[in-house]
Scaffold this motif. Structure first.
Motif, PDB file in Angstrom:
ATOM      1  N   LEU A  52       0.546  -7.747 -15.483  1.00 20.64           N
ATOM      2  CA  LEU A  52       1.158  -8.839 -14.717  1.00 20.64           C
ATOM      3  C   LEU A  52       1.212  -8.488 -13.237  1.00 20.64           C
ATOM      4  O   LEU A  52       0.910  -9.324 -12.376  1.00 20.64           O
ATOM      5  CB  LEU A  52       2.562  -9.127 -15.248  1.00 20.64           C
ATOM      6  CG  LEU A  52       3.386 -10.164 -14.468  1.00 20.64           C
ATOM      7  CD1 LEU A  52       2.662 -11.504 -14.399  1.00 20.64           C
ATOM      8  CD2 LEU A  52       4.765 -10.324 -15.106  1.00 20.64           C
ATOM      9  N   SER A  85      -1.023 -10.445 -10.385  1.00 20.31           N
ATOM     10  CA  SER A  85      -0.249 -11.078  -9.309  1.00 20.31           C
ATOM     11  C   SER A  85      -0.739 -10.608  -7.941  1.00 20.31           C
ATOM     12  O   SER A  85      -0.911 -11.407  -7.011  1.00 20.31           O
ATOM     13  CB  SER A  85       1.239 -10.755  -9.466  1.00 20.31           C
ATOM     14  OG  SER A  85       1.742 -11.236 -10.693  1.00 20.31           O
ATOM     15  N   ALA A 133      -2.087 -14.021 -14.596  1.00 24.70           N
ATOM     16  CA  ALA A 133      -0.670 -13.735 -14.350  1.00 24.70           C
ATOM     17  C   ALA A 133       0.227 -14.646 -15.184  1.00 24.70           C
ATOM     18  O   ALA A 133       1.255 -14.210 -15.715  1.00 24.70           O
ATOM     19  CB  ALA A 133      -0.358 -13.891 -12.864  1.00 24.70           C
TER      20      ALA A 133
END
Length: 205
Positions: free
Chosen positions: A48, A52, A75
C-alpha cells in the motif's frame, strides 16, 4: 497517431491490475472463515505504501497518467485488503497492525507528500521521490526469497504458482519496455510488478 508508449502502458495497466487482484481469493477465505489464520499482514501494508508513493510520483511527472492509474488502482485494492485484515485479525495483531498503518501509510506518506510539495521543486522533487520509490521497492525484492527457499526445501512449487510467476514476468517485461520508451529509468528499475509478487507469495506461506 498515438505514441507507442501509450499502448504499452495500457497493456501494463491491464496486466498489473489483474495481478493486483490475485489476493482476492485469499480474502474471500478470510471473510468466509472470519479469521486471518496464518496469513501475514505486513506485505499488504508495505505494498500500500509503495503503490501510494508511485501514484504520487505519477502525479508529479509530466505525462504520468498511466503511472497514476495503475498505482491508484493498486493502492485502492491494497487499502481494501488492509481494511479486511484489520476487521478479522486477532485483537493483539489488530492493535500492532493499526499502529504500523498509521505510522507508515498515513504519517510517513503524508510527510513525503508535504516535503515533496513544499520543500522541493521541479526536477529535484521528481528525482527525490523517484529515488525514494525505487529504494523502497528494491528493498522489497528480497521477500520472494522466502518462497524460493520453501520451494527448494519442500521440492514443491505450491508456494510459487507458475501462472502467477509467468504473468509477473510478463508484467515486468512490459513495464521495462515502457520505461525505455518514456526514458524513465526509475520505472525500469522497479518494473511495477514487485509489490504484488511479494504480497501474494508472503500471503501464501
Amino acid at each position: 497517431m498515438a505514441d507507442p508508449s501509450f499502448f504499452v502502458g495500457i497493456v501494463g495497466n491491464i496486466i498489473s491490475i489483474l495481478v493486483f487482484t490475485s489476493p482476492i481469493a485469499t480474502f474471500r477465505r478470510v471473510v468466509r472463515n472470519k479469521s486471518t489464520e496464518e496469513f501475514r499482514w505486513l506485505p499488504y501494508v508495505t505494498t500500500l505504501l509503495c503503490t501510494s508513493l508511485w501514484a504520487f510520483y505519477g502525479l508529479l511527472k509530466p505525462s504520468g497518467l498511466l503511472i497514476i492509474t495503475v498505482n491508484a488502482a493498486g493502492a485502492a485494492l491494497q487499502a481494501t485488503y488492509v481494511a479486511l485484515y484489520l476487521a478479522y485479525a486477532p485483537r493483539d495483531t489488530k492493535v500492532k497492525m493499526a499502529k504500523v498503518v498509521v505510522g507508515v501509510n498515513i504519517c510517513f506518506f503524508a510527510a513525503v507528500v508535504v516535503v515533496g510539495l513544499v520543500a522541493l521543486h521541479g526536477a529535484v522533487r521528481l528525482f527525490a521521490v523517484g529515488v525514494l520509490c525505487s529504494a523502497l521497492t528494491i528493498a522489497m525484492y528480497a521477500a520472494p526469497m522466502a518462497a524460493m527457499r520453501t520451494v527448494v526445501k519442500t521440492r514443491s512449487v505450491e508456494y510459487m504458482p507458475f501462472s502467477l510467476s509467468f504473468f509477473l514476468f510478463l508484467n515486468g517485461g512490459i513495464w521495462s519496455v515502457y520505461s525505455l520508451l518514456v526514458k524513465d529509468y526509475f520505472i525500469g528499475v522497479c518494473t511495477h510488478d514487485v509489490h504484488t509478487h511479494i504480497q501474494y507469495i508472503e500471503a501464501q506461506i
